[in-house]
Write a protein that holds these residues in place. Sequence first.
Motif, PDB file in Angstrom:
ATOM      1  N   LEU A  24       0.850  -1.182   0.000  1.00 24.10           N
ATOM      2  CA  LEU A  24       0.000   0.000   0.000  1.00 24.10           C
ATOM      3  C   LEU A  24       0.889   1.235   0.000  1.00 24.10           C
ATOM      4  CD1 LEU A  24      -2.533  -1.016   2.816  1.00 24.10           C
ATOM      5  CD2 LEU A  24      -3.040  -0.937   0.359  1.00 24.10           C
ATOM      6  N   VAL A  25       0.329   2.353  -0.442  1.00 25.59           N
ATOM      7  CA  VAL A  25       0.985   3.654  -0.307  1.00 25.59           C
ATOM      8  C   VAL A  25       0.255   4.412   0.795  1.00 25.59           C
ATOM      9  CG1 VAL A  25       1.486   5.865  -1.415  1.00 25.59           C
ATOM     10  CG2 VAL A  25       1.772   3.721  -2.687  1.00 25.59           C
ATOM     11  N   GLN A  26       0.996   4.807   1.806  1.00 26.84           N
ATOM     12  CA  GLN A  26       0.422   5.526   2.946  1.00 26.84           C
ATOM     13  C   GLN A  26       0.761   7.012   2.805  1.00 26.84           C
ATOM     14  OE1 GLN A  26      -0.098   4.148   7.350  1.00 26.84           O
ATOM     15  NE2 GLN A  26       2.025   4.814   7.165  1.00 26.84           N
ATOM     16  N   TYR A  27      -0.279   7.832   2.739  1.00 28.93           N
ATOM     17  CA  TYR A  27      -0.132   9.280   2.554  1.00 28.93           C
ATOM     18  C   TYR A  27      -0.470   9.982   3.866  1.00 28.93           C
ATOM     19  CZ  TYR A  27      -1.184  14.012   0.862  1.00 28.93           C
ATOM     20  OH  TYR A  27      -1.221  15.378   0.684  1.00 28.93           O
ATOM     21  N   PHE A  28       0.412  10.869   4.318  1.00 24.34           N
ATOM     22  CA  PHE A  28       0.230  11.587   5.572  1.00 24.34           C
ATOM     23  C   PHE A  28      -0.393  12.956   5.300  1.00 24.34           C
ATOM     24  CE2 PHE A  28       3.222   8.355   6.647  1.00 24.34           C
ATOM     25  CZ  PHE A  28       3.120   8.146   8.011  1.00 24.34           C
ATOM     26  N   LYS A  29      -1.564  13.179   5.886  1.00 28.30           N
ATOM     27  CA  LYS A  29      -2.281  14.439   5.711  1.00 28.30           C
ATOM     28  C   LYS A  29      -1.808  15.477   6.736  1.00 28.30           C
ATOM     29  CE  LYS A  29      -6.508  12.724   6.178  1.00 28.30           C
ATOM     30  NZ  LYS A  29      -7.983  12.641   6.123  1.00 28.30           N
ATOM     31  N   ASP A  30      -2.198  16.717   6.497  1.00 30.44           N
ATOM     32  CA  ASP A  30      -1.907  17.800   7.435  1.00 30.44           C
ATOM     33  C   ASP A  30      -3.021  17.970   8.462  1.00 30.44           C
ATOM     34  OD1 ASP A  30       0.576  18.496   6.432  1.00 30.44           O
ATOM     35  OD2 ASP A  30      -0.201  20.083   5.126  1.00 30.44           O
ATOM     36  N   ILE A  74       8.608   7.141  -0.104  1.00 34.83           N
ATOM     37  CA  ILE A  74       8.510   7.445  -1.526  1.00 34.83           C
ATOM     38  C   ILE A  74       8.839   8.911  -1.788  1.00 34.83           C
ATOM     39  CG2 ILE A  74       6.937   7.536  -3.505  1.00 34.83           C
ATOM     40  CD1 ILE A  74       5.337   5.269  -2.116  1.00 34.83           C
ATOM     41  N   ASN A  75       8.242   9.785  -0.999  1.00 30.31           N
ATOM     42  CA  ASN A  75       8.466  11.220  -1.144  1.00 30.31           C
ATOM     43  C   ASN A  75       8.174  11.879   0.207  1.00 30.31           C
ATOM     44  OD1 ASN A  75       5.559  11.575  -1.030  1.00 30.31           O
ATOM     45  ND2 ASN A  75       5.472  11.073  -3.208  1.00 30.31           N
ATOM     46  N   MET A  76       7.972  13.185   0.213  1.00 30.32           N
ATOM     47  CA  MET A  76       7.822  13.897   1.476  1.00 30.32           C
ATOM     48  C   MET A  76       6.546  13.535   2.233  1.00 30.32           C
ATOM     49  SD  MET A  76      10.496  15.697   2.022  1.00 30.32           S
ATOM     50  CE  MET A  76      10.163  17.078   3.117  1.00 30.32           C
ATOM     51  N   ARG A  77       5.539  13.012   1.545  1.00 29.27           N
ATOM     52  CA  ARG A  77       4.280  12.702   2.215  1.00 29.27           C
ATOM     53  C   ARG A  77       3.851  11.242   2.111  1.00 29.27           C
ATOM     54  NH1 ARG A  77       1.203  16.811   4.110  1.00 29.27           N
ATOM     55  NH2 ARG A  77       1.870  18.910   3.570  1.00 29.27           N
ATOM     56  N   GLU A  78       4.568  10.448   1.353  1.00 28.91           N
ATOM     57  CA  GLU A  78       4.128   9.076   1.112  1.00 28.91           C
ATOM     58  C   GLU A  78       5.209   8.070   1.436  1.00 28.91           C
ATOM     59  OE1 GLU A  78       0.902   9.526  -2.495  1.00 28.91           O
ATOM     60  OE2 GLU A  78       3.023   9.408  -3.034  1.00 28.91           O
ATOM     61  N   GLN A  79       4.757   6.916   1.891  1.00 29.00           N
ATOM     62  CA  GLN A  79       5.683   5.801   2.100  1.00 29.00           C
ATOM     63  C   GLN A  79       5.035   4.511   1.624  1.00 29.00           C
ATOM     64  OE1 GLN A  79       5.150   4.818   6.802  1.00 29.00           O
ATOM     65  NE2 GLN A  79       6.317   6.675   6.355  1.00 29.00           N
ATOM     66  N   LEU A  80       5.871   3.602   1.197  1.00 28.45           N
ATOM     67  CA  LEU A  80       5.422   2.290   0.748  1.00 28.45           C
ATOM     68  C   LEU A  80       5.426   1.355   1.950  1.00 28.45           C
ATOM     69  CD1 LEU A  80       4.679   0.590  -1.804  1.00 28.45           C
ATOM     70  CD2 LEU A  80       7.094  -0.089  -1.889  1.00 28.45           C
ATOM     71  N   ILE A  81       4.296   0.687   2.168  1.00 28.44           N
ATOM     72  CA  ILE A  81       4.170  -0.192   3.322  1.00 28.44           C
ATOM     73  C   ILE A  81       3.635  -1.548   2.894  1.00 28.44           C
ATOM     74  CG2 ILE A  81       3.827   1.717   4.949  1.00 28.44           C
ATOM     75  CD1 ILE A  81       0.805   1.060   4.874  1.00 28.44           C
ATOM     76  N   ARG A  82       3.836  -2.506   3.756  1.00 33.40           N
ATOM     77  CA  ARG A  82       3.297  -3.836   3.519  1.00 33.40           C
ATOM     78  C   ARG A  82       1.832  -3.863   3.951  1.00 33.40           C
ATOM     79  NH1 ARG A  82       5.980  -9.597   5.462  1.00 33.40           N
ATOM     80  NH2 ARG A  82       4.337 -10.925   4.613  1.00 33.40           N
ATOM     81  N   GLN A  83       0.992  -4.469   3.139  1.00 30.73           N
ATOM     82  CA  GLN A  83      -0.416  -4.607   3.494  1.00 30.73           C
ATOM     83  C   GLN A  83      -0.561  -5.680   4.565  1.00 30.73           C
ATOM     84  OE1 GLN A  83      -2.977  -5.422   0.168  1.00 30.73           O
ATOM     85  NE2 GLN A  83      -4.814  -4.810   1.271  1.00 30.73           N
ATOM     86  N   VAL A  84      -1.276  -5.345   5.630  1.00 27.95           N
ATOM     87  CA  VAL A  84      -1.462  -6.292   6.725  1.00 27.95           C
ATOM     88  C   VAL A  84      -2.926  -6.301   7.132  1.00 27.95           C
ATOM     89  CG1 VAL A  84       0.887  -5.958   7.597  1.00 27.95           C
ATOM     90  CG2 VAL A  84      -0.974  -4.560   8.522  1.00 27.95           C
ATOM     91  N   GLU A  85      -3.289  -7.294   7.897  1.00 31.45           N
ATOM     92  CA  GLU A  85      -4.620  -7.364   8.513  1.00 31.45           C
ATOM     93  C   GLU A  85      -4.505  -6.734   9.900  1.00 31.45           C
ATOM     94  OE1 GLU A  85      -7.399 -10.720  10.661  1.00 31.45           O
ATOM     95  OE2 GLU A  85      -6.033 -11.364   9.058  1.00 31.45           O
ATOM     96  N   ILE A  86      -5.082  -5.543  10.058  1.00 36.17           N
ATOM     97  CA  ILE A  86      -4.946  -4.809  11.307  1.00 36.17           C
ATOM     98  C   ILE A  86      -5.804  -5.444  12.403  1.00 36.17           C
ATOM     99  CG2 ILE A  86      -5.445  -2.630  12.492  1.00 36.17           C
ATOM    100  CD1 ILE A  86      -2.990  -2.360  10.877  1.00 36.17           C
TER     101      ILE A  86
END
Length: 253
Positions: A24-30, A74-86
């Motif tokens: 997944l790509v995880q995007y961090f909001k403000d 990936i960039n200033m607001r996104e990171q690549l993560i492993r998909q998991v069952e939370i």
Amino acid sequence: MARRKKVYEGKAKILYEGPEPGTLVQYFKDDATAFNAEKKATIEGKGVLNNRLSEFFMNGLNNIGVPTHFIRRINMREQLIRQVEIIPLEVIVRNFAAGSMAKRLGMEEGTQLPRPIIEFSYKNDELGDPLVPEEYIIAFGWASQQDLDDIVALALRVNDFMSGMMMGVGIRLVDFKIEIGRAWDGDFMRLIVADEISPDSCRLWDIETGQKLDKDVFRRDLGSLTDAYTEVARRLGVMPTSTGHGGKPTLVN
């Protein structure tokens, strides 16, 4: 990386489909929220800081053998993560009394606890993420006893790592919360640290002054949240800064 299909949007992050199966790509909001989203604001630069700080902590945990979902930034607001069952629990580790614990038990904030105390809350915004005992967790099938034993062991290792790192830069790790996910390799399942680790999910106090360097700055109207998070990043050497217009720190990729 091209923006992909949105999978989930929470209060502080958005998850998108990743470039490969199982990612997944995880995007961090403000966005900043408090009191179960009753208080809301947009804090410019918060997502950038949390992305970089979470990258720093997750990488550190991976390097000492504590498994996490983090793959790379990936960039200033996104990171690549492993998909998991939370697992639908927030795992709260407390080293000092603060926040809801201090209020619940009538303790003075900042009282050192005799040992780290681990609490579990059920992840449900509509219910206000209520605290739940282990018996509930097992009875309702959210996790097994073995899962809980493993979660506690993971949480204590995260606490040791984070406490030592923060102590080294003059910050007290008062408490924090993490989420745990199930990662599958074929038929083999293991539990890993997921979501994020940032000042959004930790209480961080300056050891000398008691100054708050976490989301309590927003909750209690104690000043600039961006300044507080930037100070944490500066002390940890996570993010170089340059002076921009008006002497304000400008984040550098």
